[in-house]
Design a protein around this motif. Structure first.
Motif, PDB file in Angstrom:
ATOM      1  N   TYR A 155       0.844  -1.200   0.000  1.00 18.89           N
ATOM      2  CA  TYR A 155       0.000   0.000   0.000  1.00 18.89           C
ATOM      3  C   TYR A 155       0.876   1.246   0.000  1.00 18.89           C
ATOM      4  N   GLY A 159       1.204   4.064  -2.762  1.00 17.81           N
ATOM      5  CA  GLY A 159       0.842   5.410  -2.334  1.00 17.81           C
ATOM      6  C   GLY A 159       1.943   6.437  -2.572  1.00 17.81           C
ATOM      7  N   MET A 160       3.174   5.967  -2.811  1.00 20.88           N
ATOM      8  CA  MET A 160       4.255   6.914  -3.089  1.00 20.88           C
ATOM      9  C   MET A 160       4.167   7.498  -4.485  1.00 20.88           C
ATOM     10  N   GLY A 161       3.238   7.001  -5.293  1.00 20.27           N
ATOM     11  CA  GLY A 161       3.083   7.556  -6.640  1.00 20.27           C
ATOM     12  C   GLY A 161       2.375   8.890  -6.602  1.00 20.27           C
ATOM     13  N   ASN A 163      -0.540  11.829  -8.253  1.00 19.79           N
ATOM     14  CA  ASN A 163      -1.911  11.985  -8.738  1.00 19.79           C
ATOM     15  C   ASN A 163      -2.885  10.962  -8.154  1.00 19.79           C
ATOM     16  N   PRO A 166      -2.430   7.657  -4.577  1.00 19.83           N
ATOM     17  CA  PRO A 166      -2.852   7.452  -3.182  1.00 19.83           C
ATOM     18  C   PRO A 166      -4.297   6.951  -3.065  1.00 19.83           C
ATOM     19  N   ALA A 169      -4.340   3.415  -3.955  1.00 15.83           N
ATOM     20  CA  ALA A 169      -3.735   2.631  -2.881  1.00 15.83           C
ATOM     21  C   ALA A 169      -4.716   2.448  -1.737  1.00 15.83           C
TER      22      ALA A 169
END
Lengths: 516, 493, 127
Positions: A155, A159-161, A163, A166, A169
């Motif tokens: 997760y 979530g580190m991506g 737009n 998160p 995720a």
């Protein structure tokens, strides 16, 4: 062997989890000291995991089953790790896939996450060690904990991506937790019924106990939870978004491993924990699962057809591949199970390869909508070559590995007389061919608008070409991304040729004798 | 029967594949072509080196990998395989020379890619020829489909795209949906896929299933071009002419019929097929294809398309020969692989030579062209004779055996098909020759007075193959002997 | 009638299952992300309670051995400690999950300025 190595080699079953885990922590700690050290720590962690895995692969190939008792406590009181031929094979695949992708992703990770790169490395290694633990452990509660370690890291990694990542995720987290909790509820039922958490121990107890509604319920709960975890149709909804919007470096490893390990767990629970009669005797459960897989193959394939970007299309192919394995396993015959188990390995390799190729394209072109793929055969011939090989593997063309797992899956379907599943597999091959040729055509026949006439370099032989495209300068991905990709592409071919050995040495011994 | 384990077949297969890196990394066109030639000669030499042993009735085996229980990836050189390998590897040499003349003459683009995929295609062809079982054959069959796609789509224009799509859709679709499941079904029933005299399914399946399997295997290998799965071949003619010549008159299409031949005789078995009367059903499909395609060829104005429809018909001669299931018919079918290869490649070379020299693609534009290109058109005439089946060209011999085969099987209807088709063949070829030599050229077609014979790199190859057609009539012994041997190996005699 | 004692006798399990589905309902049908996360927590807690109540025994005590217990130990007198230990771990997992979930929710809020799912979806589509 010198005594220190002896000492270490005995602990391979646990080192494969602990070494990466501890070195992952070191990678995180490097973030506070010197960021340069994070990558070597992560690399070392996964490398030691790979060495341990290969060591166990060799040992189990000789017919040994490795059992490791945590802190010397014997089951059912202590936690045991148990590694047979098939789990050694999967462990090796996990570590190799993770290591290759780590090397390939270094450049993009350092660029995307900058000061957070150590955190990314640490989470990456935690994720992998969680998966390895799930495969190695024989304790069903320990399995839950490791499942959550892997999932929580996943997760966070997604979530580190940017737009939409998160939000995707978070949806994955909700779905994933439901899946894991169903599994935990199943563990509760099993524990209440048997008073044990050790798989082998439980299997013996259940054998003596005979049919029992509590166990049937536990079985249903565990399977439901795992189906959600492996993104089987119709509980696949979380996967496409999560994998599409995650950073490429994350998607590569996750698409290759997460679903596959969940399927491994399903297979292990059915084969070595629950009584086989529970799963296959009535035929109702098994039939229902195969039909579910059949529908899943068609649904996933048609959804893939509707996508407009390459990476997102591939995420639906992952869903389709999951259905192959679920269906193949639940055919309940030896050929089908072999196919499903072989496909875990092959699919991990080919999924990694194809996603790595897309990552290279995205790194160069900055996008992966189909309209961004024009002229790629000229500008990135090596990446596209690897993409073609992985495409052939996914379609199922010999001698790539994808063909041979399909061979087993379909012959299992024929033996079982499950024509729906056979037709689904064949149709999936055709649809995959359409999907990939759509990409190949754009990359082969079309020219990116902005380079037309400007960047084109004089042709090798000619002042005016009366056919064909204007030549484009080559713009391959960086070498650190390209070499791992080429290695993976060659692996797909090598795995195909090694099918016989893999099945004989590692898969066949892991299927119980009463499965014909 | 003698058996030998040797790596030679694998080397013969790999040599053109190994040439690919050399071709790709070559700095200039001369080096690239030198590598192609080197590979072609070595390949032919290796294939030839196996001939004496095979001619004595021996077979050569090699196992590449054990992949599936009972079904390894393995090579076996028997008489039939060697016959096909000899034809394709010898013609590769000629075609390489012709390619140079054609590609340079037209200043084609992407020649490196062209020569590379050509080499890969040849590897796949030899792989099919030397396959020991259905799986291995399927492997190389698919490899050939993919390796020829970039050649068909060579022009990279809209037409190439549409044609390439149709090409791959037909070939891949048929093989995945028909041949592949049929192969798996046979495997599940028989546990082996080795080509054996008498087949492997006898006793395992009933005649209804056998019929379905036979049809799936016949149509699944769509490269054989049996109607209705033939229309990929005319569209594949957008490829450069050497590709059409070697691949779409010899290698690819012959691979199709070769696969059908092997699958029907080696997997299903001649005995079970004739017992169940299935041969006749396939023969009917082949006969329809022969007649309809000949009629369609009559109406084509583009020379290469006319040749393509002619190929569709000639391929079905071979399938018809297999389907008759008698020794003479089988022998005729095998010989026809050779005879038609030499004849048709000559015709394609001529079509390409005309295009290079004059830029003309349509038959209606070729009035009087024989006066300017006498050698080319003479070669064309010889090639046409061979395909029609008239002496003194090799095509006569194979047709002769096919005719005997129809008599042997007592099915006179198919004899009529063969004769009618020969008349049709003459009807679509001879007018071209007549016009070329005996009609006065129309002045507006030849404004450019400089049109004369094509460049030597084009001219010599087509002369060689034309002479080959004649030589095969007078001296067919090697191929004749191979076909004879092959029949006895297939019939289990 | 056996049904009534059957239901009443296992009221603790029924309670857990009620919480289980209540939590799941909230996770699936609520549109506010925080409400979903609260549902998630209820959901996980129900399983913890399930384990704990399964290990409960009347007239039994904690399995802590004292000096004066030298000699025979009667297992009937003690609670099974294992489920408690397991649930300690499960609580840790639940806390970690909650933490990650809230972090992600925070990130989502920073990007879209809202925690309402339909508004987020609207923002994604109009983007």
């Amino acid at each position: 062997m010198d005594p220190i190595m002896m000492e270490f080699s005995q602990h391979s079953p646990v080192l494969i989890v602990m070494a990466p885990f501890l070195l992952g922590m070191a990678a995180a700690a490097a973030g506070w000291a010197n960021r340069k050290w994070a990558f070597p720590m992560a690399f070392l962690g996964l490398l030691s995991g790979l060495i341990a895995a290969i060591h166990m692969l060799i040992k189990t190939a000789k017919g040994e089953i490795l059992v490791y008792h945590m802190a010397g406590w014997l089951p059912p009181f202590g936690i045991a790790y148990r590694i047979d031929t098939f789990s050694a094979l999967i462990l090796t695949a996990i570590m190799a896939v993770a290591l290759i992708n780590l090397v390939a992703s270094r450049a993009s990770a350092e660029k995307d996450f900058t000061e957070k790169a150590p955190a990314w490395y640490a989470l990456y290694v935690f994720f992998v060690s969680g998966l390895a633990g799930m495969v190695a452990t024989e304790d069903i509660f320990n399995l839950y904990v490791l499942l959550e370690i892997a999932s929580l890291s996943a997760y966070a990694l997604i979530g580190m991506g940017h737009n939409r990542a998160p939000f995707a995720a978070l949806n994955y987290l909700l779905m994933g937790t439901i899946g894991a909790s169903f599994y935990l509820m199943g563990v509760a039922y099993i524990y209440i019924a048997t008073g044990s958490l050790n798989m082998t121990d439980i299997a013996v107890i259940l054998q003596e106990m005979g049919p029992n509604p509590t166990i049937t319920m536990a079985f249903a709960l565990c399977m439901t939870g795992l189906l959600a975890k492996m993104a089987a149709f119709p509980v696949h909804g979380w996967l496409p978004n999560a994998y599409t919007f995650a950073p490429d470096a994350t998607t590569n490893v996750m698409a290759a491993l997460t679903t596959k390990v969940s399927i491994y767990i399903m297979i292990r629970l059915v084969l070595s924990l629950f009584p086989l009669s529970l799963a296959f005797d009535t035929g109702i459960i098994a039939d229902a699962m195969v039909w579910l897989a059949t529908i899943g193959i068609f649904a996933g394939a048609f959804m893939a057809l509707a996508q407009k970007s390459f990476k997102r299309m591939l995420t639906y192919i992952v869903v389709v591949e999951v259905a192959y394995m679920v269906g193949g396993f639940w055919l309940g015959n030896r050929a089908g199970m072999t196919g499903a188990m072989l496909h875990i390995l092959n699919d991990a390799a080919m999924t990694l390869c194809v996603f790595m190729a897309v990552a290279n394209i995205r790194a160069r072109r900055g996008a992966d909508a189909f309209s961004d793929l024009k002229g790629l055969f000229q500008t990135m011939p090596f990446s596209m070559g690897a993409l073609v090989i992985s495409g052939l593997a996914i379609i199922g063309i010999p001698p790539t590995c994808g063909f041979f797992s399909k061979w087993y899956l379909i012959s299992g379907g024929i033996e079982a007389g499950h024509w729906g599943f056979v037709i689904a597999l064949l149709s999936a091959s055709i649809i995959n061919a359409i999907l990939f040729f759509k990409v190949f055509e754009i990359a082969f026949f079309e020219v990116p608008a902005e380079t037309f006439g400007q960047n084109s370099r004089e042709h090798e032989s000619d002042h005016h070409t009366h056919h064909g495209l204007p030549s484009l300068a080559m713009a391959e991905a960086r070498i650190s991304m390209l070499i791992p990709l080429i290695i993976m592409a060659l692996t797909l071919l090598a795995l195909g040729f090694m099918t016989g050995g893999i099945v004989n040495l590692f898969i066949d011994p892991a299927i119980p004798g009463q499965v014909l | 029967m003698e058996t030998l384990y040797s790596i030679t077949p694998l080397l013969a297969l790999l040599v053109s594949l190994a040439a690919v890196p050399a071709i790709v990394s070559s700095r200039n066109m001369n080096a690239r072509e030198a590598w192609t030639f080197a590979a072609a000669f070595i390949k032919f030499g290796l294939v030839l080196s196996m001939a004496p042993f095979v001619l004595q009735g021996g077979t050569i085996h090699f196992t590449i990998a054990e992949v599936i229980p009972g079904v390894p990836i393995a090579l076996k050189v028997d008489a039939f395989g060697l016959l096909f390998a000899l034809v394709s590897s010898s013609l590769w040499i000629v075609t390489s020379a012709y390619s140079i003349g054609y590609m340079r003459g037209l200043d084609e683009h992407s020649q490196t890619r062209y020569f590379s995929f050509f080499a890969i295609s040849l590897s796949a062809t030899i792989g099919v020829a030397f396959s020991a079982n259905l799986l291995t054959m399927y492997l190389f069959y698919e490899m050939l489909s993919f390796a020829t796609y970039p050649l068909v789509a060579h022009n990279q224009d809209h037409e190439g795209r549409v044609s390439g799509r149709k090409y791959i859709a037909y070939l891949l679709g048929a093989s995945v949906l028909l041949a592949f499941p049929a192969m798996l079904y046979v495997y599940v029933q028989a546990g082996t896929l080795d080509f054996t005299a008498g087949g492997v399914v006898a006793g395992n399946v009933n005649s209804g299933t056998l019929l379905v399997l036979a049809l799936m295997l016949t149509f699944g290998f769509a490269k054989a071009g049996i109607m209705p799965l033939h229309s990929w071949l005319p569209v594949a003619m957008v490829a450069p002419t050497p590709v059409s010549a070697l691949l779409h008159a010899v290698a690819v299409v012959k691979v199709g019929v070769f696969c059908v031949f092997r699958a029907l005789t080696g997997t299903l078995g001649t005995g079970p097929l004739s017992d169940a009367g299935i041969g006749t059903i396939i023969a009917i499909f082949a006969s329809i294809t022969i007649l309809v395609s000949s009629l369609m060829a009559l109406s084509q104005d583009e020379l290469k398309r006319r040749l393509a429809f002619s190929t569709v018909g000639q391929l079905s001669y071979i399938v018809l020969g297999v389907a008759l299931l008698t020794p003479a018919a089988l022998q005729g079918a095998m010989m026809h692989i050779t005879m038609h290869a030499f004849g048709k490649i000559t015709l394609f070379f001529c079509a390409g030579a005309i295009f290079v020299a004059s830029g003309k693609k349509y038959i209606s534009q070729m009035k009087g062209i024989g006066r300017r290109m006498p050698i080319t058109m003479t070669a064309f005439f010889i090639g046409a004779l061979s395909v029609i089946g008239l002496p003194p060209a090799g095509g006569f011999l194979s047709k002769w055996y096919l005719v005997i085969g129809t008599l042997e099987s007592g099915q006179i209807a198919f004899l009529v098909v063969l004769l009618v088709s020969s008349i049709l063949n003459a009807a679509y070829f001879l007018p071209i020759v007549y016009r070329a030599f005996f009609c006065p050229p129309e002045e507006d077609l030849y404004k450019n007075e400089s049109i004369k014979e094509s460049p030597p790199w084009c001219l010599y190859p087509l002369s060689i193959t034309a002479i080959g057609c004649l030589v095969l009539f007078f001296y067919p012994q090697p191929f004749f002997r191979l076909a004879q041997l092959a029949v006895s190996q297939i019939m289990g005699g | 009638m056996d049904a009534i004692p059957y239901f009443i006798g296992k009221y603790n399990y029924w309670g857990c299952i009620f919480l289980f589905f209540l939590g799941m309902y909230a996770m699936i049908s609520k549109t506010n992300l925080i409400k979903k996360i609260i549902g998630l927590n209820i959901f996980q807690t129900s399983i913890i309670l399930f384990f704990i109540s399964a290990s409960f025994k009347h007239d039994a005590t904690l399995p802590i051995l004292m000096e004066e217990h030298k000699g025979a130990i009667d297992p009937v007198m003690y609670l099974n400690p294992l489920p408690h230990v397991l649930m300690l771990t499960a609580i840790v997992v639940a806390v970690a999950t909650l933490g990650v979930a809230l972090t992600l929710a925070l990130k989502v809020y920073r990007i879209y300025g809202t925690l309402e799912e339909d508004e987020i979806n609207h923002a994604i589509q109009s983007h």
